[in-house]
Design an enzyme around this catalytic site. Sequence first.
Site, mmCIF file in Angstrom:
data_model
loop_
_atom_site.group_PDB
_atom_site.id
_atom_site.type_symbol
_atom_site.label_atom_id
_atom_site.label_comp_id
_atom_site.label_asym_id
_atom_site.label_seq_id
_atom_site.Cartn_x
_atom_site.Cartn_y
_atom_site.Cartn_z
ATOM 1 C CE LYS A 159 -5.230 8.637 4.916
ATOM 2 N NZ LYS A 159 -4.275 7.649 4.444
HETATM 3 N N1 PMP Z 1 -3.243 1.902 6.601
HETATM 4 C C1 PMP Z 1 -2.660 2.968 6.029
HETATM 5 C C2 PMP Z 1 -1.229 3.243 6.293
HETATM 6 C C3 PMP Z 1 -3.402 3.788 5.164
HETATM 7 O O1 PMP Z 1 -2.832 4.833 4.567
HETATM 8 C C4 PMP Z 1 -4.750 3.476 4.902
HETATM 9 C C5 PMP Z 1 -5.549 4.338 3.964
HETATM 10 N N2 PMP Z 1 -6.103 5.441 4.622
HETATM 11 C C6 PMP Z 1 -5.314 2.369 5.538
HETATM 12 C C7 PMP Z 1 -4.533 1.598 6.387
HETATM 13 C C8 PMP Z 1 -6.761 2.026 5.343
HETATM 14 O O2 PMP Z 1 -7.557 2.995 5.961
HETATM 15 P P1 PMP Z 1 -9.017 3.335 5.417
HETATM 16 O O3 PMP Z 1 -9.745 2.061 5.310
HETATM 17 O O4 PMP Z 1 -9.575 4.237 6.452
HETATM 18 O O5 PMP Z 1 -8.841 4.014 4.112
#
Ligand code: PMP
Length: 325
Positions: A159
Amino acid sequence: MAFAEAQWIWKDGELIPWQHARIHVLSLAVQFGSSVFEGIRCYATSEGPAIFRLGDHLRRLEDSCRIYRIDVPWTREQLAIACGTVVERNGFDSCYVRPMVLRGYGAMGMLPAGSPVETYVCAWPWGTYLGDGALESGVDVCVSSWHRPAPNTLPSLAKAAGHYNNAQLIKMEAVANGYAEAIALAPDGRVSEGSGQNVFLVRDGALVTSPSDGTLLLGITRHTVMRIAQELGIDVHEQPIPREMLYTADELFFTGTAAEITPIRSVDRITVGQGTAGPVTRALQKRFMQIVQGEIEPLEEGWLSHTRALVDAPAVAATGAVRSG
Ligand code: PMP
Protein backbone atom coordinates in the site's frame (compact mmCIF):
# COMPACT_ATOMS: atom_id res chain seq x y z
CA MET A 1 -11.89 21.53 4.03
CA ALA A 2 -13.80 18.27 3.55
CA PHE A 3 -12.66 16.85 6.87
CA ALA A 4 -12.21 18.06 10.43
CA GLU A 5 -8.63 18.62 11.53
CA ALA A 6 -7.50 16.89 14.70
CA GLN A 7 -5.28 18.39 17.36
CA TRP A 8 -2.39 15.94 17.55
CA ILE A 9 -0.31 13.82 15.19
CA TRP A 10 2.18 11.20 16.37
CA LYS A 11 5.59 11.66 14.80
CA ASP A 12 8.45 9.30 15.62
CA GLY A 13 7.63 8.89 19.29
CA GLU A 14 6.05 12.23 20.16
CA LEU A 15 2.79 14.05 19.68
CA ILE A 16 3.05 17.21 17.64
CA PRO A 17 0.31 19.73 16.78
CA TRP A 18 -1.53 18.92 13.51
CA GLN A 19 -0.28 22.15 11.92
CA HIS A 20 3.35 21.29 12.68
CA ALA A 21 3.33 18.02 10.75
CA ARG A 22 5.26 19.41 7.77
CA ILE A 23 7.91 17.99 5.48
CA HIS A 24 10.33 19.55 2.99
CA VAL A 25 9.12 19.94 -0.59
CA LEU A 26 12.13 17.96 -1.81
CA SER A 27 11.42 14.96 0.41
CA LEU A 28 11.49 11.76 -1.64
CA ALA A 29 7.90 11.16 -0.55
CA VAL A 30 6.90 14.33 -2.37
CA GLN A 31 9.19 13.98 -5.37
CA PHE A 32 8.58 10.31 -6.10
CA GLY A 33 5.73 9.11 -3.88
CA SER A 34 8.16 7.17 -1.65
CA SER A 35 5.77 6.52 1.18
CA VAL A 36 3.76 3.58 2.46
CA PHE A 37 0.68 3.91 4.58
CA GLU A 38 -2.40 2.31 6.11
CA GLY A 39 -6.04 3.26 6.45
CA ILE A 40 -7.70 1.90 9.58
CA ARG A 41 -11.06 2.54 11.18
CA CYS A 42 -11.69 3.06 14.85
CA TYR A 43 -15.30 2.48 15.91
CA ALA A 44 -17.28 3.62 18.94
CA THR A 45 -18.18 0.63 21.10
CA SER A 46 -19.88 0.35 24.50
CA GLU A 47 -16.38 -0.04 25.99
CA GLY A 48 -14.97 3.04 24.27
CA PRO A 49 -13.23 3.46 20.92
CA ALA A 50 -11.83 0.29 19.37
CA ILE A 51 -9.57 0.00 16.33
CA PHE A 52 -10.59 -2.77 13.93
CA ARG A 53 -7.93 -5.32 12.96
CA LEU A 54 -5.10 -3.03 14.01
CA GLY A 55 -2.54 -5.84 14.11
CA ASP A 56 -3.38 -6.92 10.57
CA HIS A 57 -3.13 -3.38 9.24
CA LEU A 58 0.23 -2.87 10.94
CA ARG A 59 1.45 -6.16 9.56
CA ARG A 60 0.51 -4.99 6.05
CA LEU A 61 2.38 -1.74 6.75
CA GLU A 62 5.46 -3.80 7.61
CA ASP A 63 4.97 -5.82 4.42
CA SER A 64 4.78 -2.61 2.38
CA CYS A 65 8.00 -1.39 4.04
CA ARG A 66 9.75 -4.68 3.33
CA ILE A 67 8.71 -4.63 -0.33
CA TYR A 68 10.04 -1.08 -0.72
CA ARG A 69 13.20 -1.78 1.33
CA ILE A 70 12.24 0.72 4.04
CA ASP A 71 13.65 0.01 7.50
CA VAL A 72 11.08 1.17 10.05
CA PRO A 73 12.57 1.97 13.43
CA TRP A 74 9.30 1.12 15.22
CA THR A 75 7.90 -2.27 16.18
CA ARG A 76 4.34 -3.34 15.52
CA GLU A 77 3.61 -3.06 19.24
CA GLN A 78 4.99 0.49 19.38
CA LEU A 79 2.94 1.53 16.38
CA ALA A 80 -0.18 -0.06 17.89
CA ILE A 81 0.32 2.04 21.00
CA ALA A 82 0.93 5.11 18.82
CA CYS A 83 -2.41 4.51 17.05
CA GLY A 84 -4.22 4.14 20.38
CA THR A 85 -2.55 7.28 21.71
CA VAL A 86 -3.54 9.39 18.72
CA VAL A 87 -7.19 8.34 19.05
CA GLU A 88 -7.23 8.92 22.82
CA ARG A 89 -5.34 12.20 22.88
CA ASN A 90 -7.52 13.67 20.14
CA GLY A 91 -10.58 12.60 22.11
CA PHE A 92 -12.22 10.67 19.26
CA ASP A 93 -15.00 8.12 19.75
CA SER A 94 -14.66 6.95 16.19
CA CYS A 95 -12.28 8.01 13.44
CA TYR A 96 -10.03 6.99 10.58
CA VAL A 97 -6.40 6.29 11.47
CA ARG A 98 -3.62 6.85 8.95
CA PRO A 99 -0.13 5.57 9.82
CA MET A 100 2.49 6.62 7.24
CA VAL A 101 6.13 5.68 6.79
CA LEU A 102 7.88 7.98 4.35
CA ARG A 103 11.27 8.83 2.95
CA GLY A 104 12.14 12.39 3.87
CA TYR A 105 14.57 15.07 2.70
CA GLY A 106 18.12 14.08 1.80
CA ALA A 107 18.70 12.05 -1.35
CA MET A 108 17.76 13.55 -4.71
CA GLY A 109 17.92 10.61 -7.10
CA MET A 110 16.39 7.18 -7.22
CA LEU A 111 18.61 5.74 -4.52
CA PRO A 112 17.06 6.69 -1.18
CA ALA A 113 20.26 6.37 0.89
CA GLY A 114 20.61 9.62 2.81
CA SER A 115 16.88 10.28 3.12
CA PRO A 116 15.62 9.74 6.67
CA VAL A 117 12.67 7.43 7.27
CA GLU A 118 9.90 9.31 9.07
CA THR A 119 6.88 7.70 10.71
CA TYR A 120 3.60 9.47 11.39
CA VAL A 121 0.22 8.40 12.74
CA CYS A 122 -2.65 10.75 11.96
CA ALA A 123 -6.36 10.42 12.70
CA TRP A 124 -9.49 12.33 11.82
CA PRO A 125 -13.25 11.77 11.88
CA TRP A 126 -14.41 10.33 8.55
CA GLY A 127 -17.98 9.47 7.69
CA THR A 128 -19.37 7.39 4.84
CA TYR A 129 -16.69 7.33 2.14
CA LEU A 130 -18.88 7.03 -0.95
CA GLY A 131 -21.41 9.66 0.05
CA ASP A 132 -24.53 10.01 2.18
CA GLY A 133 -26.86 7.06 1.87
CA ALA A 134 -24.28 4.95 -0.01
CA LEU A 135 -24.31 2.16 2.57
CA GLU A 136 -28.09 1.85 2.37
CA SER A 137 -28.96 2.65 -1.25
CA GLY A 138 -25.77 1.70 -3.05
CA VAL A 139 -23.73 3.59 -5.61
CA ASP A 140 -23.60 3.90 -9.39
CA VAL A 141 -20.23 2.92 -10.84
CA CYS A 142 -18.56 2.46 -14.21
CA VAL A 143 -15.77 0.28 -15.52
CA SER A 144 -12.73 2.52 -15.76
CA SER A 145 -10.89 3.14 -18.99
CA TRP A 146 -7.75 3.10 -16.83
CA HIS A 147 -6.45 -0.34 -15.96
CA ARG A 148 -4.59 -1.44 -12.85
CA PRO A 149 -0.81 -1.75 -13.24
CA ALA A 150 0.54 -5.10 -14.38
CA PRO A 151 2.01 -7.33 -11.65
CA ASN A 152 5.56 -6.75 -12.87
CA THR A 153 5.29 -2.96 -12.71
CA LEU A 154 4.13 -1.88 -9.24
CA PRO A 155 3.79 -4.37 -6.36
CA SER A 156 0.06 -4.32 -5.70
CA LEU A 157 0.37 -6.02 -2.30
CA ALA A 158 2.16 -2.92 -1.04
CA LYS A 159 0.00 0.00 0.00
CA ALA A 160 2.32 2.66 -1.34
CA ALA A 161 1.51 6.29 -2.03
CA GLY A 162 2.85 6.28 -5.60
CA HIS A 163 0.37 3.58 -6.60
CA TYR A 164 -2.48 5.95 -5.85
CA ASN A 165 -1.74 8.07 -8.90
CA ASN A 166 -3.39 5.23 -10.80
CA ALA A 167 -6.22 5.19 -8.24
CA GLN A 168 -6.73 8.95 -8.64
CA LEU A 169 -6.99 8.62 -12.43
CA ILE A 170 -9.64 5.94 -11.94
CA LYS A 171 -11.60 7.94 -9.38
CA MET A 172 -11.36 11.33 -11.12
CA GLU A 173 -12.55 9.93 -14.45
CA ALA A 174 -15.49 8.19 -12.74
CA VAL A 175 -16.59 11.34 -10.91
CA ALA A 176 -16.10 13.50 -14.02
CA ASN A 177 -18.51 11.16 -15.83
CA GLY A 178 -21.12 11.28 -13.07
CA TYR A 179 -20.34 8.05 -11.21
CA ALA A 180 -19.49 7.65 -7.54
CA GLU A 181 -16.61 5.24 -8.20
CA ALA A 182 -15.16 2.92 -10.81
CA ILE A 183 -14.10 -0.68 -11.09
CA ALA A 184 -10.74 -1.08 -12.80
CA LEU A 185 -9.74 -4.04 -14.92
CA ALA A 186 -6.43 -5.85 -14.71
CA PRO A 187 -4.10 -5.61 -17.71
CA ASP A 188 -5.62 -8.86 -19.04
CA GLY A 189 -9.09 -7.29 -19.07
CA ARG A 190 -10.45 -9.14 -16.08
CA VAL A 191 -11.92 -7.42 -13.02
CA SER A 192 -9.33 -6.14 -10.56
CA GLU A 193 -10.66 -3.69 -7.95
CA GLY A 194 -11.97 -0.19 -7.30
CA SER A 195 -9.73 2.82 -6.72
CA GLY A 196 -9.60 2.01 -3.02
CA GLN A 197 -11.88 -1.01 -2.56
CA ASN A 198 -12.11 -4.66 -3.44
CA VAL A 199 -15.09 -5.95 -5.39
CA PHE A 200 -17.42 -8.86 -4.65
CA LEU A 201 -20.34 -10.17 -6.66
CA VAL A 202 -23.13 -12.51 -5.67
CA ARG A 203 -24.37 -15.09 -8.13
CA ASP A 204 -26.85 -17.81 -7.15
CA GLY A 205 -26.21 -17.17 -3.47
CA ALA A 206 -22.42 -17.55 -3.62
CA LEU A 207 -19.78 -14.83 -3.33
CA VAL A 208 -17.22 -14.34 -6.08
CA THR A 209 -14.16 -12.11 -5.83
CA SER A 210 -10.97 -11.65 -7.85
CA PRO A 211 -7.99 -13.71 -6.70
CA SER A 212 -4.66 -12.31 -5.55
CA ASP A 213 -3.30 -11.93 -9.08
CA GLY A 214 -0.73 -9.22 -8.52
CA THR A 215 -3.03 -6.40 -9.65
CA LEU A 216 -4.98 -5.74 -6.45
CA LEU A 217 -4.47 -5.00 -2.80
CA LEU A 218 -5.55 -7.82 -0.51
CA GLY A 219 -8.03 -5.91 1.58
CA ILE A 220 -8.51 -6.61 5.24
CA THR A 221 -12.23 -5.92 4.82
CA ARG A 222 -12.19 -8.43 1.93
CA HIS A 223 -10.79 -11.03 4.30
CA THR A 224 -13.29 -10.07 7.01
CA VAL A 225 -16.18 -10.49 4.57
CA MET A 226 -14.86 -13.89 3.51
CA ARG A 227 -14.71 -14.98 7.16
CA ILE A 228 -18.23 -13.69 7.84
CA ALA A 229 -19.49 -15.50 4.73
CA GLN A 230 -17.89 -18.70 5.98
CA GLU A 231 -19.63 -18.25 9.32
CA LEU A 232 -22.98 -17.64 7.60
CA GLY A 233 -22.53 -20.70 5.38
CA ILE A 234 -22.14 -18.69 2.17
CA ASP A 235 -19.73 -20.16 -0.42
CA VAL A 236 -16.87 -17.90 -1.54
CA HIS A 237 -15.03 -18.35 -4.83
CA GLU A 238 -11.80 -16.52 -5.59
CA GLN A 239 -11.68 -16.68 -9.36
CA PRO A 240 -10.84 -14.53 -12.37
CA ILE A 241 -13.91 -12.41 -13.18
CA PRO A 242 -14.72 -11.42 -16.75
CA ARG A 243 -16.07 -7.88 -17.01
CA GLU A 244 -19.52 -9.01 -18.12
CA MET A 245 -20.04 -10.94 -14.88
CA LEU A 246 -20.44 -7.51 -13.27
CA TYR A 247 -23.52 -6.94 -15.42
CA THR A 248 -25.08 -10.34 -14.78
CA ALA A 249 -24.46 -10.45 -11.02
CA ASP A 250 -27.42 -10.74 -8.66
CA GLU A 251 -25.64 -8.41 -6.25
CA LEU A 252 -22.43 -6.45 -6.30
CA PHE A 253 -20.57 -4.57 -3.57
CA PHE A 254 -17.31 -2.89 -2.63
CA THR A 255 -15.33 -3.67 0.50
CA GLY A 256 -12.73 -1.43 2.10
CA THR A 257 -11.86 0.21 5.37
CA ALA A 258 -13.16 3.58 4.21
CA ALA A 259 -16.02 2.20 2.06
CA GLU A 260 -16.89 -0.58 4.55
CA ILE A 261 -19.45 -2.72 2.64
CA THR A 262 -21.00 -0.48 -0.01
CA PRO A 263 -23.65 -1.94 -2.33
CA ILE A 264 -23.31 -1.20 -6.06
CA ARG A 265 -26.64 -0.61 -7.75
CA SER A 266 -25.49 -0.13 -11.33
CA VAL A 267 -22.42 -0.63 -13.51
CA ASP A 268 -22.10 1.36 -16.74
CA ARG A 269 -25.79 2.30 -16.25
CA ILE A 270 -26.81 -1.38 -16.28
CA THR A 271 -28.87 -2.10 -13.16
CA VAL A 272 -27.41 -4.74 -10.85
CA GLY A 273 -30.10 -7.21 -9.71
CA GLN A 274 -33.06 -5.20 -8.44
CA GLY A 275 -31.03 -2.00 -8.21
CA THR A 276 -31.01 -2.08 -4.41
CA ALA A 277 -28.81 -3.63 -1.73
CA GLY A 278 -29.52 -7.35 -2.06
CA PRO A 279 -30.15 -9.82 0.79
CA VAL A 280 -26.64 -11.29 0.87
CA THR A 281 -25.05 -7.84 0.88
CA ARG A 282 -27.37 -6.72 3.66
CA ALA A 283 -26.68 -9.82 5.78
CA LEU A 284 -22.90 -9.32 5.44
CA GLN A 285 -23.19 -5.60 6.16
CA LYS A 286 -25.23 -6.23 9.30
CA ARG A 287 -22.79 -8.80 10.67
CA PHE A 288 -19.82 -6.61 9.78
CA MET A 289 -21.21 -3.60 11.64
CA GLN A 290 -22.07 -5.74 14.66
CA ILE A 291 -18.50 -7.01 14.80
CA VAL A 292 -16.71 -3.69 14.32
CA GLN A 293 -18.96 -1.98 16.85
CA GLY A 294 -18.31 -4.71 19.41
CA GLU A 295 -21.95 -5.83 19.57
CA ILE A 296 -21.04 -9.46 18.94
CA GLU A 297 -17.84 -11.41 19.48
CA PRO A 298 -15.32 -10.90 16.68
CA LEU A 299 -14.65 -14.03 14.63
CA GLU A 300 -11.00 -14.02 15.65
CA GLU A 301 -9.24 -12.88 18.78
CA GLY A 302 -7.44 -9.57 18.49
CA TRP A 303 -9.75 -7.99 15.91
CA LEU A 304 -10.79 -5.18 18.27
CA SER A 305 -8.12 -3.10 20.00
CA HIS A 306 -9.62 -0.81 22.62
CA THR A 307 -7.66 2.41 22.52
CA ARG A 308 -7.96 3.05 26.24
CA ALA A 309 -6.31 -0.29 26.93
CA LEU A 310 -3.57 0.47 24.38
CA VAL A 311 -2.76 3.63 26.30
CA ASP A 312 -3.35 2.40 29.88
CA ALA A 313 -1.85 -1.09 29.67
CA PRO A 314 0.09 -0.90 26.45
CA ALA A 315 2.16 -4.05 26.76
CA VAL A 316 -0.85 -6.31 27.18
CA ALA A 317 -3.18 -4.51 24.77
CA ALA A 318 -0.62 -4.21 22.00
CA THR A 319 0.13 -7.90 22.18
CA GLY A 320 -3.59 -8.56 21.79
CA ALA A 321 -3.73 -6.13 18.92
CA VAL A 322 -1.20 -8.06 16.88
CA ARG A 323 -2.24 -11.57 17.80
CA SER A 324 -4.23 -12.13 14.64
CA GLY A 325 -1.44 -10.87 12.38
N1 PMP B 1 -7.73 -1.85 -2.74
C1 PMP B 1 -7.10 -0.67 -2.65
C2 PMP B 1 -6.35 -0.14 -3.81
C3 PMP B 1 -7.19 0.07 -1.45
O1 PMP B 1 -6.59 1.26 -1.35
C4 PMP B 1 -7.94 -0.43 -0.38
C5 PMP B 1 -8.05 0.36 0.90
N2 PMP B 1 -6.97 0.11 1.75
C6 PMP B 1 -8.56 -1.68 -0.53
C7 PMP B 1 -8.44 -2.36 -1.72
C8 PMP B 1 -9.33 -2.29 0.61
O2 PMP B 1 -8.44 -2.67 1.62
P1 PMP B 1 -8.89 -2.71 3.15
O3 PMP B 1 -10.12 -3.51 3.21
O4 PMP B 1 -7.74 -3.34 3.84
O5 PMP B 1 -9.10 -1.30 3.57
